[in-house]
Design a protein around this motif. Structure first.
Motif, PDB file in Angstrom:
ATOM      1  N   ASN A 167      -0.582  -4.244  51.537  1.00 34.30           N
ATOM      2  CA  ASN A 167      -1.696  -3.594  51.193  1.00 34.30           C
ATOM      3  C   ASN A 167      -2.622  -2.891  52.878  1.00 34.30           C
ATOM      4  OD1 ASN A 167      -2.383  -5.667  53.056  1.00 34.30           O
ATOM      5  ND2 ASN A 167      -2.491  -7.567  52.166  1.00 34.30           N
ATOM      6  N   ILE A 168      -3.284  -2.872  52.867  1.00 29.56           N
ATOM      7  CA  ILE A 168      -4.352  -1.717  53.481  1.00 29.56           C
ATOM      8  C   ILE A 168      -4.046  -1.979  55.481  1.00 29.56           C
ATOM      9  CG2 ILE A 168      -6.432  -2.861  54.163  1.00 29.56           C
ATOM     10  CD1 ILE A 168      -5.399   0.889  53.612  1.00 29.56           C
ATOM     11  N   THR A 169      -4.087  -3.580  55.678  1.00 32.55           N
ATOM     12  CA  THR A 169      -3.190  -3.712  56.763  1.00 32.55           C
ATOM     13  C   THR A 169      -1.867  -3.434  57.426  1.00 32.55           C
ATOM     14  OG1 THR A 169      -5.074  -6.307  56.438  1.00 32.55           O
ATOM     15  CG2 THR A 169      -3.031  -5.732  57.997  1.00 32.55           C
ATOM     16  N   ASP A 170      -1.271  -3.090  56.062  1.00 27.86           N
ATOM     17  CA  ASP A 170       0.652  -2.866  56.426  1.00 27.86           C
ATOM     18  C   ASP A 170       0.154  -1.035  57.026  1.00 27.86           C
ATOM     19  OD1 ASP A 170       2.142  -5.523  55.818  1.00 27.86           O
ATOM     20  OD2 ASP A 170       1.217  -4.805  54.283  1.00 27.86           O
ATOM     21  N   VAL A 171      -0.418  -0.325  56.085  1.00 27.00           N
ATOM     22  CA  VAL A 171      -0.965   0.813  56.897  1.00 27.00           C
ATOM     23  C   VAL A 171      -1.587   0.768  58.283  1.00 27.00           C
ATOM     24  CG1 VAL A 171      -2.121   3.070  56.441  1.00 27.00           C
ATOM     25  CG2 VAL A 171      -1.547   1.294  54.056  1.00 27.00           C
ATOM     26  N   LEU A 172      -2.227  -0.125  58.644  1.00 24.76           N
ATOM     27  CA  LEU A 172      -2.811  -0.209  59.623  1.00 24.76           C
ATOM     28  C   LEU A 172      -2.542   0.033  61.081  1.00 24.76           C
ATOM     29  CD1 LEU A 172      -5.970  -1.256  59.366  1.00 24.76           C
ATOM     30  CD2 LEU A 172      -6.121   1.423  58.735  1.00 24.76           C
ATOM     31  N   VAL A 173      -0.915  -1.370  60.314  1.00 27.79           N
ATOM     32  CA  VAL A 173      -0.467  -1.901  61.205  1.00 27.79           C
ATOM     33  C   VAL A 173       0.842  -0.192  61.976  1.00 27.79           C
ATOM     34  CG1 VAL A 173       1.997  -3.158  61.803  1.00 27.79           C
ATOM     35  CG2 VAL A 173      -0.134  -4.162  61.044  1.00 27.79           C
ATOM     36  N   ILE A 174       1.135   0.277  60.969  1.00 24.96           N
ATOM     37  CA  ILE A 174       1.695   1.623  61.016  1.00 24.96           C
ATOM     38  C   ILE A 174       1.502   2.333  62.403  1.00 24.96           C
ATOM     39  CG2 ILE A 174       3.040   3.447  59.896  1.00 24.96           C
ATOM     40  CD1 ILE A 174       4.143   1.625  57.704  1.00 24.96           C
ATOM     41  N   ASP A 176      -1.018   1.681  63.857  1.00 27.56           N
ATOM     42  CA  ASP A 176      -1.154   1.453  65.327  1.00 27.56           C
ATOM     43  C   ASP A 176       0.585   1.513  66.034  1.00 27.56           C
ATOM     44  OD1 ASP A 176      -3.456   0.329  65.617  1.00 27.56           O
ATOM     45  OD2 ASP A 176      -2.813  -1.474  64.731  1.00 27.56           O
ATOM     46  N   TYR A 177       1.617   1.106  65.098  1.00 30.84           N
ATOM     47  CA  TYR A 177       2.644   1.628  65.925  1.00 30.84           C
ATOM     48  C   TYR A 177       3.274   3.038  66.397  1.00 30.84           C
ATOM     49  CZ  TYR A 177       7.784   1.709  66.169  1.00 30.84           C
ATOM     50  OH  TYR A 177       8.989   2.277  66.319  1.00 30.84           O
ATOM     51  N   VAL A 178       2.695   4.287  65.848  1.00 30.27           N
ATOM     52  CA  VAL A 178       2.697   5.117  65.710  1.00 30.27           C
ATOM     53  C   VAL A 178       1.583   5.695  66.763  1.00 30.27           C
ATOM     54  CG1 VAL A 178       2.268   7.606  65.227  1.00 30.27           C
ATOM     55  CG2 VAL A 178       3.117   5.606  63.870  1.00 30.27           C
ATOM     56  N   LEU A 179       0.348   5.047  67.610  1.00 26.34           N
ATOM     57  CA  LEU A 179      -0.126   5.112  68.136  1.00 26.34           C
ATOM     58  C   LEU A 179      -0.172   4.264  69.819  1.00 26.34           C
ATOM     59  CD1 LEU A 179      -3.567   5.237  66.952  1.00 26.34           C
ATOM     60  CD2 LEU A 179      -2.331   7.351  67.523  1.00 26.34           C
ATOM     61  N   ASN A 190      10.778  -2.895  57.010  1.00 26.97           N
ATOM     62  CA  ASN A 190       9.827  -3.082  55.706  1.00 26.97           C
ATOM     63  C   ASN A 190       9.282  -1.858  55.760  1.00 26.97           C
ATOM     64  OD1 ASN A 190      11.316  -5.412  55.178  1.00 26.97           O
ATOM     65  ND2 ASN A 190       9.228  -6.570  55.984  1.00 26.97           N
ATOM     66  N   ALA A 191       8.350  -1.954  56.862  1.00 25.08           N
ATOM     67  CA  ALA A 191       7.836  -0.797  57.812  1.00 25.08           C
ATOM     68  C   ALA A 191       8.606   1.113  57.207  1.00 25.08           C
ATOM     69  CB  ALA A 191       7.579  -0.248  59.029  1.00 25.08           C
ATOM     70  N   ASP A 192      10.323   1.266  57.465  1.00 29.17           N
ATOM     71  CA  ASP A 192      10.631   2.311  57.404  1.00 29.17           C
ATOM     72  C   ASP A 192      10.893   2.386  55.497  1.00 29.17           C
ATOM     73  OD1 ASP A 192      12.080   4.821  57.469  1.00 29.17           O
ATOM     74  OD2 ASP A 192      14.556   3.590  58.022  1.00 29.17           O
ATOM     75  N   VAL A 193       9.622   3.058  55.138  1.00 29.72           N
ATOM     76  CA  VAL A 193       9.667   2.548  53.663  1.00 29.72           C
ATOM     77  C   VAL A 193      10.882   3.726  52.516  1.00 29.72           C
ATOM     78  CG1 VAL A 193       7.483   1.615  53.649  1.00 29.72           C
ATOM     79  CG2 VAL A 193       7.092   3.209  53.737  1.00 29.72           C
ATOM     80  N   ASN A 200       6.930   6.339  61.283  1.00 27.64           N
ATOM     81  CA  ASN A 200       5.750   7.365  61.580  1.00 27.64           C
ATOM     82  C   ASN A 200       4.387   7.569  60.311  1.00 27.64           C
ATOM     83  OD1 ASN A 200       7.318   8.781  59.060  1.00 27.64           O
ATOM     84  ND2 ASN A 200       8.524   9.762  61.055  1.00 27.64           N
ATOM     85  N   LEU A 201       3.610   8.135  60.292  1.00 24.67           N
ATOM     86  CA  LEU A 201       2.914   8.391  59.494  1.00 24.67           C
ATOM     87  C   LEU A 201       2.670   8.430  57.854  1.00 24.67           C
ATOM     88  CD1 LEU A 201      -0.266  10.369  61.243  1.00 24.67           C
ATOM     89  CD2 LEU A 201       0.347   7.717  60.990  1.00 24.67           C
ATOM     90  N   SER A 202       4.606   9.414  57.732  1.00 24.21           N
ATOM     91  CA  SER A 202       4.769   9.474  56.461  1.00 24.21           C
ATOM     92  C   SER A 202       4.876   8.268  55.748  1.00 24.21           C
ATOM     93  CB  SER A 202       6.342  10.324  56.748  1.00 24.21           C
ATOM     94  OG  SER A 202       5.944  11.456  57.612  1.00 24.21           O
TER      95      SER A 202
END
Length: 216
Positions: A167-174, A176-179, A190-193, A200-202
Motif C-alpha cells: 500500500n501507500i505506506t510502503d511507498v512512503l517507507v522507500i 524515507d529510505y532515500v532521504l 521487497n523494496a527493490d521491485v 530509489n524513487l524508481s
C-alpha cells in the motif's frame, strides 16, 4: 554512624553508575534464504559527548553482516572488520569530533543477508566501548537478540515494511529510505521491485503504478 553513612554513599554511587550505563539493543527478527534485511541498532545514552564506538558481533554460519549504516544521530564513518572469522568488529569514528546526537533512538542500521545454511541463533554483541570527546572510555553491557530462519515469510514484492500487503505506506517507507530516514523494518529485497540492485524513487513509482493504481 559514620560508617553507615559511608556505606550508604557508596551504595548510592553504585546505583548511580548502573543507571548511567549506556545501552544498545536490537529487536529479534526473521530472515529467510537469499533475503537481505535491515534492522536498527538502538542506543540509549546518558553521556552527550560520545564521539566514537566499537563493538563485536559474533554471527553463526550462513548469516552475514553486509553493512552498518549510520543514522542521523551519528555523522562519522562506520567500518566493519574481520568478517572472515564471523566475529564482526563494528567501529565508528567521527574525524571532525562531532558527537552522537540525542540520548535515545537508532544509531545504526545493520544490513544482514542469509543463505540456506543459516539456522535460528541467538546473537551476542559484546566488547561495547564508547569514547567521549575527552578520550574517556564508556562501557556498555553485552546485549543479545534472536534471529529466526525461514519460519515466517518476509512478505511479497513491494511489501517494504513487512505488513503483509502492499500500500501507500510502503511507498512512503522507500521515500524515507532515500532521504536517510530509515525504518526499523525495511525489507530491501521487497523494496527493490525493479531488481536493479538499488532502492530509489524508481522503485516507489513502480509500486504506485503496478500495485496501487492498477489494483483490481
Amino acid at each position: 554512624m559514620r560508617k553507615k553513612i559511608i556505606y550508604l554513599v557508596m551504595a548510592m554511587m553504585c546505583l548511580a553508575n548502573v543507571s548511567k550505563a549506556e545501552n544498545i539493543g536490537v529487536d529479534d527478527f526473521n530472515i529467510t534464504d537469499g533475503d537481505t534485511l535491515q534492522v536498527a541498532l538502538r542506543l540509549t545514552n546518558t553521556h552527550t559527548d560520545l564521539t566514537a564506538f566499537s563493538m563485536t558481533m559474533q554471527l553463526p554460519a550462513g548469516l552475514k553482516l553486509l553493512e552498518a549504516i549510520p543514522t542521523g544521530r551519528f555523522k562519522g564513518q562506520v567500518t566493519i572488520g574481520n568478517p572472515d572469522t564471523r566475529a564482526y568488529n563494528i567501529c565508528g569514528l567521527d574525524l571532525d569530533f562531532g558527537t552522537i546526537t540525542g540520548t535515545e533512538g537508532d544509531l545504526l542500521m545493520l544490513k544482514f543477508t542469509a543463505d540456506r545454511t543459516f539456522q535460528t541463533s541467538k546473537i551476542t554483541i559484546s566488547d561495547i566501548d564508547f569514547i567521549t570527546t575527552g578520550r574517556e572510555h564508556v562501557k556498555a553491557e553485552n546485549t543479545t537478540f534472536t534471529v529466526t530462519s525461514g519460519n515466517k515469510p518476509l512478505g511479497m514484492l513491494g511489501d517494504v515494511d513487512g505488513s503483509g500487503e502492499v500500500n501507500i505506506t510502503d511507498v512512503l517507507v522507500i521515500v524515507d529510505y532515500v532521504l536517510d530516514r530509515v525504518h526499523t523494518t525495511f525489507i530491501f529485497n521487497n523494496a527493490d521491485v525493479n531488481k536493479d540492485g538499488e532502492v530509489n524513487l524508481s522503485d516507489a513509482i513502480f509500486i504506485v503504478n503496478s500495485f496501487i493504481l492498477h489494483r483490481n
